[in-house]
Design an enzyme around this catalytic site. Structure first.
Site, mmCIF file in Angstrom:
data_model
loop_
_atom_site.group_PDB
_atom_site.id
_atom_site.type_symbol
_atom_site.label_atom_id
_atom_site.label_comp_id
_atom_site.label_asym_id
_atom_site.label_seq_id
_atom_site.Cartn_x
_atom_site.Cartn_y
_atom_site.Cartn_z
ATOM 1 N N SER A 277 2.914 -2.915 -3.311
ATOM 2 C CA SER A 277 3.443 -3.313 -2.019
ATOM 3 C C SER A 277 4.951 -3.049 -1.956
ATOM 4 O O SER A 277 5.382 -1.908 -2.070
ATOM 5 C CB SER A 277 3.098 -4.782 -1.748
ATOM 6 O OG SER A 277 3.299 -5.113 -0.403
ATOM 7 N N ASP B 297 -6.320 -3.010 4.856
ATOM 8 C CA ASP B 297 -4.906 -3.300 4.635
ATOM 9 C C ASP B 297 -4.075 -2.600 5.694
ATOM 10 O O ASP B 297 -4.270 -1.400 5.966
ATOM 11 C CB ASP B 297 -4.505 -2.815 3.235
ATOM 12 C CG ASP B 297 -3.064 -3.119 2.866
ATOM 13 O OD1 ASP B 297 -2.354 -3.785 3.634
ATOM 14 O OD2 ASP B 297 -2.650 -2.691 1.768
ATOM 15 N N HIS C 139 -5.163 -6.439 1.072
ATOM 16 C CA HIS C 139 -3.839 -6.385 0.467
ATOM 17 C C HIS C 139 -3.624 -7.590 -0.444
ATOM 18 O O HIS C 139 -4.008 -8.704 -0.119
ATOM 19 C CB HIS C 139 -2.777 -6.384 1.565
ATOM 20 C CG HIS C 139 -1.398 -6.147 1.044
ATOM 21 N ND1 HIS C 139 -0.860 -4.886 0.930
ATOM 22 C CD2 HIS C 139 -0.460 -6.997 0.572
ATOM 23 C CE1 HIS C 139 0.358 -4.975 0.424
ATOM 24 N NE2 HIS C 139 0.622 -6.244 0.199
#
Length: 313
Positions: A157, A252, A282
Protein backbone atom coordinates in the site's frame (compact mmCIF):
# COMPACT_ATOMS: atom_id res chain seq x y z
CA UNK A 1 -20.02 -7.95 -8.58
CA UNK A 2 -17.37 -8.43 -5.94
CA UNK A 3 -15.86 -11.86 -5.50
CA UNK A 4 -15.24 -12.26 -1.76
CA UNK A 5 -14.03 -15.28 0.16
CA UNK A 6 -15.87 -16.15 3.36
CA UNK A 7 -12.83 -14.96 5.32
CA UNK A 8 -12.95 -11.63 3.49
CA UNK A 9 -16.63 -11.22 4.37
CA UNK A 10 -15.87 -11.95 8.04
CA UNK A 11 -12.98 -9.50 7.98
CA UNK A 12 -15.16 -6.74 6.54
CA UNK A 13 -17.84 -7.36 9.18
CA UNK A 14 -15.15 -6.90 11.82
CA UNK A 15 -13.62 -3.88 10.08
CA UNK A 16 -16.91 -1.99 9.95
CA UNK A 17 -18.03 -2.93 13.47
CA UNK A 18 -16.79 0.40 14.91
CA UNK A 19 -16.46 4.04 13.87
CA UNK A 20 -14.82 4.72 10.52
CA UNK A 21 -11.15 5.64 10.71
CA UNK A 22 -11.65 8.82 8.72
CA UNK A 23 -14.02 10.11 11.42
CA UNK A 24 -11.03 10.49 13.76
CA UNK A 25 -8.28 13.02 14.03
CA UNK A 26 -5.22 10.97 13.00
CA UNK A 27 -3.31 11.77 16.19
CA UNK A 28 -6.28 10.59 18.26
CA UNK A 29 -6.63 7.48 16.11
CA UNK A 30 -2.99 6.52 16.63
CA UNK A 31 -3.37 7.01 20.39
CA UNK A 32 -6.38 4.68 20.39
CA UNK A 33 -4.58 2.09 18.26
CA UNK A 34 -1.54 2.24 20.54
CA UNK A 35 -3.74 1.17 23.45
CA UNK A 36 -4.87 -1.89 21.53
CA UNK A 37 -2.16 -4.49 21.08
CA UNK A 38 -1.55 -5.99 17.67
CA UNK A 39 -3.87 -9.00 17.30
CA UNK A 40 -2.00 -12.17 18.27
CA UNK A 41 -0.45 -13.88 15.30
CA UNK A 42 -0.62 -17.55 16.14
CA UNK A 43 2.02 -20.00 15.03
CA UNK A 44 4.58 -17.36 14.11
CA UNK A 45 7.17 -18.79 11.72
CA UNK A 46 10.43 -19.49 13.47
CA UNK A 47 13.34 -17.19 12.73
CA UNK A 48 16.99 -17.56 13.66
CA UNK A 49 17.38 -14.01 14.96
CA UNK A 50 15.52 -10.72 15.28
CA UNK A 51 16.97 -7.49 16.55
CA UNK A 52 16.05 -3.83 16.62
CA UNK A 53 18.57 -1.21 15.55
CA UNK A 54 18.21 2.55 15.79
CA UNK A 55 19.65 4.77 13.08
CA UNK A 56 19.79 8.48 12.36
CA UNK A 57 17.41 9.98 9.81
CA UNK A 58 18.31 12.90 7.55
CA UNK A 59 17.30 15.45 10.21
CA UNK A 60 19.16 13.63 12.97
CA UNK A 61 16.09 12.02 14.54
CA UNK A 62 16.12 8.32 15.38
CA UNK A 63 14.20 5.68 13.47
CA UNK A 64 13.96 1.98 14.27
CA UNK A 65 14.79 -0.96 12.07
CA UNK A 66 13.70 -4.51 12.90
CA UNK A 67 16.12 -6.98 11.33
CA UNK A 68 15.16 -10.61 10.66
CA UNK A 69 18.10 -12.91 9.96
CA UNK A 70 17.75 -16.52 8.77
CA UNK A 71 19.96 -19.37 9.86
CA UNK A 72 23.15 -19.88 7.87
CA UNK A 73 26.48 -18.31 7.12
CA UNK A 74 25.57 -15.58 4.63
CA UNK A 75 26.11 -13.04 3.32
CA UNK A 76 22.41 -13.00 2.52
CA UNK A 77 20.24 -11.09 0.07
CA UNK A 78 18.19 -8.39 1.82
CA UNK A 79 14.66 -7.03 1.55
CA UNK A 80 14.18 -3.56 3.02
CA UNK A 81 10.47 -3.53 3.88
CA UNK A 82 8.24 -0.46 4.27
CA UNK A 83 4.90 -1.19 5.95
CA UNK A 84 1.53 0.11 4.82
CA UNK A 85 -1.00 2.26 6.64
CA UNK A 86 -1.58 5.25 4.38
CA UNK A 87 1.61 6.95 5.61
CA UNK A 88 -0.43 7.74 8.76
CA UNK A 89 -0.80 4.49 10.72
CA UNK A 90 0.82 1.04 10.73
CA UNK A 91 3.68 -0.63 12.59
CA UNK A 92 6.45 -3.11 11.91
CA UNK A 93 4.77 -5.48 14.37
CA UNK A 94 1.77 -5.89 12.05
CA UNK A 95 4.01 -7.69 9.55
CA UNK A 96 5.92 -9.89 11.99
CA UNK A 97 4.61 -13.18 10.62
CA UNK A 98 5.02 -12.30 6.94
CA UNK A 99 8.53 -10.90 7.39
CA UNK A 100 9.65 -13.94 9.36
CA UNK A 101 8.31 -16.24 6.64
CA UNK A 102 10.01 -14.29 3.84
CA UNK A 103 13.33 -14.15 5.70
CA UNK A 104 13.34 -17.88 6.39
CA UNK A 105 12.00 -19.12 3.06
CA UNK A 106 13.99 -16.71 0.88
CA UNK A 107 17.09 -17.20 3.03
CA UNK A 108 17.30 -13.43 3.15
CA UNK A 109 17.66 -10.71 5.75
CA UNK A 110 14.48 -8.65 6.04
CA UNK A 111 14.86 -5.13 7.40
CA UNK A 112 11.49 -3.69 8.42
CA UNK A 113 11.55 0.11 8.68
CA UNK A 114 9.66 2.00 11.38
CA UNK A 115 9.61 5.26 9.43
CA UNK A 116 7.96 8.32 10.97
CA UNK A 117 4.31 8.88 10.14
CA UNK A 118 2.14 11.78 9.01
CA UNK A 119 0.60 14.16 9.86
CA UNK A 120 3.21 14.84 12.54
CA UNK A 121 5.86 13.99 9.96
CA UNK A 122 4.29 14.68 6.55
CA UNK A 123 5.66 14.29 3.03
CA UNK A 124 8.53 14.08 2.30
CA UNK A 125 9.73 12.89 5.75
CA UNK A 126 8.58 9.26 5.29
CA UNK A 127 10.50 9.15 2.00
CA UNK A 128 13.61 10.60 3.64
CA UNK A 129 13.41 8.08 6.49
CA UNK A 130 12.96 5.17 4.10
CA UNK A 131 15.87 6.31 1.95
CA UNK A 132 18.06 6.71 5.05
CA UNK A 133 17.19 3.12 5.97
CA UNK A 134 18.21 1.87 2.52
CA UNK A 135 21.50 3.77 2.72
CA UNK A 136 22.16 2.39 6.20
CA UNK A 137 21.58 -1.19 5.03
CA UNK A 138 23.93 -0.69 2.08
CA UNK A 139 26.61 0.95 4.23
CA UNK A 140 26.34 -1.60 7.05
CA UNK A 141 25.80 -4.67 4.87
CA UNK A 142 28.79 -6.53 6.30
CA UNK A 143 27.67 -5.75 9.84
CA UNK A 144 24.26 -7.39 9.29
CA UNK A 145 25.56 -10.21 7.06
CA UNK A 146 24.03 -8.85 3.84
CA UNK A 147 25.38 -8.95 0.30
CA UNK A 148 25.35 -5.25 -0.75
CA UNK A 149 24.81 -6.25 -4.38
CA UNK A 150 21.58 -8.08 -3.53
CA UNK A 151 19.37 -5.52 -1.77
CA UNK A 152 15.69 -5.29 -2.69
CA UNK A 153 13.00 -2.88 -1.51
CA UNK A 154 9.38 -3.72 -0.87
CA UNK A 155 6.20 -2.75 0.88
CA UNK A 156 2.42 -2.81 0.86
CA UNK A 157 0.00 0.00 0.00
CA UNK A 158 1.69 3.24 1.14
CA UNK A 159 4.78 1.10 1.70
CA UNK A 160 4.59 -0.05 -1.91
CA UNK A 161 4.41 3.59 -2.93
CA UNK A 162 7.47 4.38 -0.82
CA UNK A 163 9.35 1.37 -2.23
CA UNK A 164 9.14 2.44 -5.86
CA UNK A 165 9.80 6.10 -4.95
CA UNK A 166 12.93 4.98 -3.08
CA UNK A 167 14.01 2.88 -6.08
CA UNK A 168 13.63 5.93 -8.35
CA UNK A 169 15.47 8.17 -5.88
CA UNK A 170 18.36 5.70 -5.67
CA UNK A 171 18.52 5.46 -9.46
CA UNK A 172 18.44 9.22 -10.03
CA UNK A 173 20.97 10.04 -7.30
CA UNK A 174 23.51 7.25 -7.86
CA UNK A 175 22.44 5.75 -4.56
CA UNK A 176 22.56 2.15 -3.40
CA UNK A 177 22.01 -0.47 -6.07
CA UNK A 178 18.56 -2.03 -5.74
CA UNK A 179 18.15 -5.51 -7.15
CA UNK A 180 14.33 -5.69 -7.23
CA UNK A 181 11.08 -4.10 -6.09
CA UNK A 182 8.26 -5.89 -4.22
CA UNK A 183 5.05 -3.83 -4.52
CA UNK A 184 1.96 -5.16 -2.75
CA UNK A 185 -1.19 -3.26 -3.78
CA UNK A 186 0.87 -0.06 -4.12
CA UNK A 187 -0.52 3.47 -4.16
CA UNK A 188 0.64 4.94 -7.47
CA UNK A 189 -1.79 7.79 -8.21
CA UNK A 190 -3.79 10.04 -5.89
CA UNK A 191 -6.62 10.81 -8.32
CA UNK A 192 -9.29 8.42 -6.94
CA UNK A 193 -11.08 8.11 -10.32
CA UNK A 194 -10.32 4.64 -11.68
CA UNK A 195 -12.95 1.98 -12.31
CA UNK A 196 -11.79 0.07 -9.24
CA UNK A 197 -12.18 3.24 -7.13
CA UNK A 198 -15.78 3.42 -8.33
CA UNK A 199 -16.51 -0.29 -7.92
CA UNK A 200 -15.02 -0.63 -4.44
CA UNK A 201 -15.61 2.92 -3.18
CA UNK A 202 -17.44 1.74 -0.06
CA UNK A 203 -17.65 -1.45 1.93
CA UNK A 204 -14.36 -3.13 1.07
CA UNK A 205 -12.08 -1.90 3.85
CA UNK A 206 -10.13 0.83 2.12
CA UNK A 207 -12.99 3.14 1.19
CA UNK A 208 -12.40 6.00 -1.22
CA UNK A 209 -13.07 8.51 1.57
CA UNK A 210 -10.51 6.79 3.79
CA UNK A 211 -7.92 6.88 1.01
CA UNK A 212 -8.59 10.60 0.56
CA UNK A 213 -8.18 11.02 4.34
CA UNK A 214 -4.80 9.29 4.18
CA UNK A 215 -3.70 11.35 1.19
CA UNK A 216 -4.47 14.76 2.62
CA UNK A 217 -2.85 13.94 5.96
CA UNK A 218 0.26 12.67 4.18
CA UNK A 219 0.88 15.60 1.83
CA UNK A 220 -1.15 18.34 3.54
CA UNK A 221 -2.10 19.96 0.24
CA UNK A 222 -3.98 18.47 -2.70
CA UNK A 223 -1.80 20.51 -5.06
CA UNK A 224 1.00 18.06 -4.24
CA UNK A 225 -0.96 15.00 -5.39
CA UNK A 226 0.57 15.27 -8.86
CA UNK A 227 4.13 15.30 -7.53
CA UNK A 228 5.79 12.15 -8.98
CA UNK A 229 7.21 11.26 -5.55
CA UNK A 230 3.61 11.17 -4.29
CA UNK A 231 2.03 9.58 -7.38
CA UNK A 232 4.69 7.49 -9.19
CA UNK A 233 2.45 7.14 -12.25
CA UNK A 234 3.37 10.79 -12.88
CA UNK A 235 7.07 10.05 -13.41
CA UNK A 236 8.07 11.05 -16.93
CA UNK A 237 10.10 7.85 -17.16
CA UNK A 238 10.73 4.82 -14.99
CA UNK A 239 13.35 3.43 -17.35
CA UNK A 240 16.20 1.79 -15.50
CA UNK A 241 14.27 0.83 -12.39
CA UNK A 242 14.93 -2.68 -11.06
CA UNK A 243 12.67 -5.65 -11.83
CA UNK A 244 9.36 -5.50 -9.97
CA UNK A 245 6.63 -7.79 -8.77
CA UNK A 246 3.25 -6.12 -8.30
CA UNK A 247 0.71 -8.05 -6.24
CA UNK A 248 -2.90 -6.82 -6.21
CA UNK A 249 -6.04 -7.66 -4.24
CA UNK A 250 -9.08 -8.42 -6.38
CA UNK A 251 -11.50 -6.23 -4.39
CA UNK A 252 -9.47 -3.08 -3.84
CA UNK A 253 -9.75 0.56 -4.86
CA UNK A 254 -6.03 0.45 -5.70
CA UNK A 255 -6.27 -2.48 -8.13
CA UNK A 256 -6.41 -0.46 -11.35
CA UNK A 257 -3.51 1.84 -10.50
CA UNK A 258 -1.40 -1.24 -9.74
CA UNK A 259 -2.18 -2.52 -13.24
CA UNK A 260 -1.41 0.91 -14.69
CA UNK A 261 1.94 1.09 -12.92
CA UNK A 262 2.84 -2.42 -14.06
CA UNK A 263 2.10 -1.32 -17.64
CA UNK A 264 4.17 1.86 -17.22
CA UNK A 265 7.14 -0.15 -15.98
CA UNK A 266 6.74 -2.63 -18.82
CA UNK A 267 6.53 0.09 -21.46
CA UNK A 268 9.78 1.60 -20.15
CA UNK A 269 11.57 -1.72 -20.38
CA UNK A 270 11.39 -2.81 -16.74
CA UNK A 271 10.86 -6.53 -16.13
CA UNK A 272 7.50 -6.86 -14.33
CA UNK A 273 5.62 -9.78 -12.80
CA UNK A 274 1.96 -9.03 -12.02
CA UNK A 275 -0.11 -11.21 -9.69
CA UNK A 276 -3.78 -10.85 -8.68
CA UNK A 277 -4.92 -12.54 -5.44
CA UNK A 278 -8.61 -13.49 -5.89
CA UNK A 279 -11.32 -13.03 -3.32
CA UNK A 280 -9.41 -10.74 -0.95
CA UNK A 281 -9.57 -7.07 0.00
CA UNK A 282 -7.00 -4.38 0.66
CA UNK A 283 -4.97 -5.00 3.78
CA UNK A 284 -5.11 -8.78 3.70
CA UNK A 285 -1.32 -9.12 3.88
CA UNK A 286 -1.24 -7.79 7.46
CA UNK A 287 -4.27 -9.72 8.72
CA UNK A 288 -3.13 -13.26 9.45
CA UNK A 289 -6.19 -14.00 11.58
CA UNK A 290 -8.45 -13.76 8.52
CA UNK A 291 -6.09 -14.31 5.59
CA UNK A 292 -3.45 -16.79 6.71
CA UNK A 293 -3.51 -18.76 3.44
CA UNK A 294 -3.43 -15.69 1.20
CA UNK A 295 -0.68 -14.07 3.28
CA UNK A 296 1.44 -17.19 2.97
CA UNK A 297 0.66 -17.38 -0.77
CA UNK A 298 1.78 -13.77 -1.21
CA UNK A 299 4.89 -14.28 0.89
CA UNK A 300 5.77 -17.29 -1.25
CA UNK A 301 5.37 -15.20 -4.42
CA UNK A 302 7.78 -12.68 -2.90
CA UNK A 303 10.24 -15.42 -1.95
CA UNK A 304 10.15 -16.93 -5.44
CA UNK A 305 10.59 -13.53 -7.07
CA UNK A 306 13.52 -12.46 -4.88
CA UNK A 307 15.23 -15.80 -5.44
CA UNK A 308 14.66 -15.67 -9.21
CA UNK A 309 16.10 -12.17 -9.56
CA UNK A 310 19.03 -12.97 -7.25
CA UNK A 311 19.90 -16.07 -9.26
CA UNK A 312 20.02 -14.07 -12.48
CA UNK A 313 22.38 -11.50 -10.98
Amino acid sequence: MANLTEQAKQYLESFYSGPKMESFNPVELKAIMAQSPVPPQNNLPSIHQTEDRFIKAKDGEEIRLRIYTPEGEGPFPALVYYHGGGWVIGTVEMFEAANRFVATEANAVVVSVDYRLAPENPYPTPIEDCYAALEWVAEHATDINVDPAKISVGGDSAGGNLSTVIAKKALDNNGPTIQSQVLIYPVTNLEFVTDSYNEFAQGYGLDRDLMKWFGIHYVGNEKLYNEPDVSPLKYDSVKGLPPAIIIAAENDVLKDEGVAYAEKLKQDGVNVQYELIPGVVHGYYSNMDFFADETKQTAQLIVNFINKVAQKA
